[in-house]
Design a protein around this motif. Structure first.
Motif, mmCIF file in Angstrom:
data_model
loop_
_atom_site.group_PDB
_atom_site.id
_atom_site.type_symbol
_atom_site.label_atom_id
_atom_site.label_comp_id
_atom_site.label_asym_id
_atom_site.label_seq_id
_atom_site.Cartn_x
_atom_site.Cartn_y
_atom_site.Cartn_z
ATOM 1 N N GLY A 142 5.559 0.154 2.874
ATOM 2 C CA GLY A 142 4.158 0.029 3.225
ATOM 3 C C GLY A 142 3.669 1.290 3.909
ATOM 4 O O GLY A 142 4.027 2.404 3.533
ATOM 5 N N ASP A 143 2.880 1.100 5.002
ATOM 6 C CA ASP A 143 2.380 2.272 5.716
ATOM 7 C C ASP A 143 3.192 2.493 6.994
ATOM 8 O O ASP A 143 2.747 3.122 7.930
ATOM 9 N N SER A 144 4.392 1.948 7.039
ATOM 10 C CA SER A 144 5.204 2.050 8.254
ATOM 11 C C SER A 144 6.090 3.285 8.185
ATOM 12 O O SER A 144 6.028 4.068 7.251
ATOM 13 N N ARG A 145 6.931 3.439 9.189
ATOM 14 C CA ARG A 145 7.878 4.546 9.197
ATOM 15 C C ARG A 145 9.277 4.051 8.859
ATOM 16 O O ARG A 145 10.255 4.693 9.156
ATOM 17 N N ALA B 23 0.816 -1.217 0.000
ATOM 18 C CA ALA B 23 0.000 0.000 0.000
ATOM 19 C C ALA B 23 0.843 1.259 0.000
ATOM 20 O O ALA B 23 0.388 2.316 0.406
ATOM 21 N N ALA B 24 2.061 1.170 -0.475
ATOM 22 C CA ALA B 24 2.916 2.356 -0.459
ATOM 23 C C ALA B 24 2.353 3.425 -1.405
ATOM 24 O O ALA B 24 2.050 3.145 -2.559
ATOM 25 N N SER B 25 2.215 4.634 -0.871
ATOM 26 C CA SER B 25 1.695 5.711 -1.699
ATOM 27 C C SER B 25 2.872 6.507 -2.251
ATOM 28 O O SER B 25 2.988 7.697 -2.076
ATOM 29 N N SER B 26 3.780 5.783 -2.869
ATOM 30 C CA SER B 26 5.011 6.440 -3.276
ATOM 31 C C SER B 26 4.874 7.004 -4.679
ATOM 32 O O SER B 26 4.705 6.276 -5.647
#
Ligand code: HEM
Lengths: 288, 223
Positions: free
Chosen positions: A15-18, A2-5
């Protein structure tokens, strides 16, 4: 994922992590550098290695079935006659401690000095032998030190083992695990129950306890070692029931000439007295 | 079904690269005994690991029956060996395997030594290997006491005596191993804990380091 890159973003997270997405993926070196026929580890190579593994496994199983794991008699901290023996791969270190200059006053050299230098050098080998050359015949110092150590290890192990077997012969000892196996086999052949070393055998009662021979046993101090009730004590066999194990002649022979820690009584007792004692002891059978 | 479970997990954890990395990495010709018979020397590391796995598995089964106290230890081993179905096989495999793993490890060390594979960049892996070596010897020493027969008892007693004679540290090492004034109940429970928990834990950690380093550096090239 789900990376919004978007392509122009500076920092890309996984992903949605930091967690930052690494820039260089960790691709291990491949073997295109080596000439010849490489193959994939799984399954191609592993199957071949497994074939070697199977040979070893069959060997281990054959050994397991042919030779049951040894077990002696229960540990008895008062058994002074037992000859201590470490497992075979410690024998070279054990033997080393028996030589002058590495024992007694110099024991430190044997326990810390020599093994410390040897194992220390082995541990630090990459930092001692820093040349680029890998072939052993082009590294004479490293290779010859290793070969000499190997010869020393084999030699020390053999000397240690030979000494042990020699000691066994001198003291007329059968290693306990063999003795136990033999007793179990004898019992099985006679159709009896397997002897249980944890259960103390019922002490054999004395036969003809007021025979005049007992006076000789008291006079000759046999009872200080074999105990007043002749049931023996740590390291000294019982004389009650001895008739099951030994004949009259054998008993006379042991009393006359002694055996191991059993002193000779040639001097103290006359042949007639020894004969009288042996006759009486030979009658001491638990199983009538 | 299994495929869709796999896909479900893979979507979330991205596990494919993990095992793919292990499975697909190439094994070069010079270590493959199918191409060069003499390359069997490169199998000793794998065989050491194989026997180590056997040791761990057979050891786990042994602890189902073994009782680490001085009254029951011997009896439990005796019972396992003579009364439990396949108990003799399990104990036999652990007993002989303990020797075999030392042999294999020894041969592996010699292979690495004589092929000069410990040289840069693999120095750290050699040092880790030596630590594994000592852990293995420790496993051998502590395991020897567990059957609690005379051979076990007196070998340990002598071993601790030798450790005791080391200057300065000796008495502390002795106290640590023996746990009391004599080789006795405390010693047995300590050796059991060290043999079954401490050393295998350390061994697994070291093996992980060993394998990760091999994977990172690849096996050393042909001579
Ligand atoms: C439980 C004990 C051990 C296991 C399971 C083990 C396993 C392995 C395996 C599977 C390899 C791959 C190459 C081969 O199979 O030969 C390897 C490589 C290596 N091992 Fe071990 N090993 C053990 C102990 C040791 C010891 C005691 C040393 C040396 C002190 C050592 C040093 C090395 C080094 C330096 C390499 C890299 C060799 C190369 O790249 O050619 N290992 N080990």
């Amino acid at each position: 994922m789900a990376a919004s890159s978007k392509g122009n973003e500076k920092v890309v997270y996984v992903g949605d992590s930091r967690i930052r997405k690494g820039t260089s993926p960790n691709i291990p070196a491949d073997y295109s550098a080596f000439p010849g026929k490489s193959e994939a580890f799984i399954p191609n190579f592993l199957l071949k290695e497994w074939m070697v593994g199977v040979v070893v496994l069959v060997g281990l199983l054959v050994l397991t079935i042919a030779e049951p794991a040894p077990l002696g008699y229960p540990a008895d901290p008062l058994n002074a006659a037992f000859i201590p023996m470490p497992d075979w791969y410690f024998l070279f270190l054990y033997q080393l401690l028996k030589y002058p200059y590495v024992s007694q006053d110099y024991l430190v050299l044997g326990t810390v000095g020599v093994p410390g230098i040897a194992f220390g050098a082995l541990m630090l080998a990459p930092f001692l032998d820093t040349g680029k050359e890998r072939r052993f015949y082009r590294r004479p110092i490293a290779s010859s030190l290793m070969i000499l150590s190997l010869i020393a290890i084999v030699y020390l192990t053999k000397v240690s083992w030979d000494f042990y077997t020699h000691e066994l012969r001198l003291t007329n000892t059968i290693p306990e695990h063999k003795l136990r196996e033999e007793k179990a086999r004898e019992a099985a052949e006679k159709g009896q129950e397997r002897p249980n070393p944890m259960k103390k055998e019922k002490p054999a009662a004395l036969v003809d306890a007021d025979d005049p021979a007992t006076a000789i046993l008291k006079k000759a101090q046999c009872i200080t070692c074999h105990a007043a009730d002749l049931q023996g004590q740590a390291g000294i066999p019982a004389l009650a029931g001895v008739g099951d194990r030994l004949t009259k002649e054998e008993i006379a022979e042991i009393v006359t000439n002694g055996r191991n820690n059993m002193p000779s009584f040639k001097e103290q007792l006359s042949t007639a007295e020894i004969d009288q004692v042996a006759t009486w002891l030979a009658k001491q059978k638990a199983v009538q | 079904m299994i495929k869709s479970i796999y896909n479900w997990i893979d979507e979330r954890l991205d596990i494919t690269p993990m095992w793919r990395d292990v499975a697909d990495h190439e094994v070069p010709e010079h270590v493959n005994p199918a191409h060069h018979f003499s390359a069997f020397v490169y199998c000793f590391g794998g065989l050491t690991f194989f026997i180590t796995v056997i040791q761990i598995l057979s050891g786990m089964f042994l602890t189902m029956y073994y009782v680490p106290d001085i009254i029951n230890a011997y009896a439990s081993v005796d019972y396992l060996q003579s009364k439990v179905a396949f108990g003799g096989i399990v104990r036999g495999m652990h007993h002989w395997g303990a020797s075999l793993v030392i042999v294999m490890m020894f041969l592996h060390t010699l292979r690495v030594f004589f092929t000069g594979s410990y040289k840069a960049p693999r120095e750290m892996n050699w040092v880790v290997g030596m630590l594994i070596f000592f852990i293995m010897l420790g496993l051998g020493f502590t395991g020897y006491l567990l059957p609690w027969d005379n051979k076990a008892y007196y070998a340990t007693k002598v071993g601790i005596q030798i450790a005791d004679s080391v200057p300065i540290a000796g008495p502390y090492i002795k106290q640590l191993m023996q746990g009391g004034d004599i080789v006795g109940a405390q010693t047995l429970t300590r050796f059991f804990a060290i043999h079954v928990f401490f050393l295998p834990g350390a061994l697994l950690a070291m093996l992980a380091a060993h394998f990760i380093m091999i994977r990172k550096q690849g096996i050393s090239g042909p001579l």
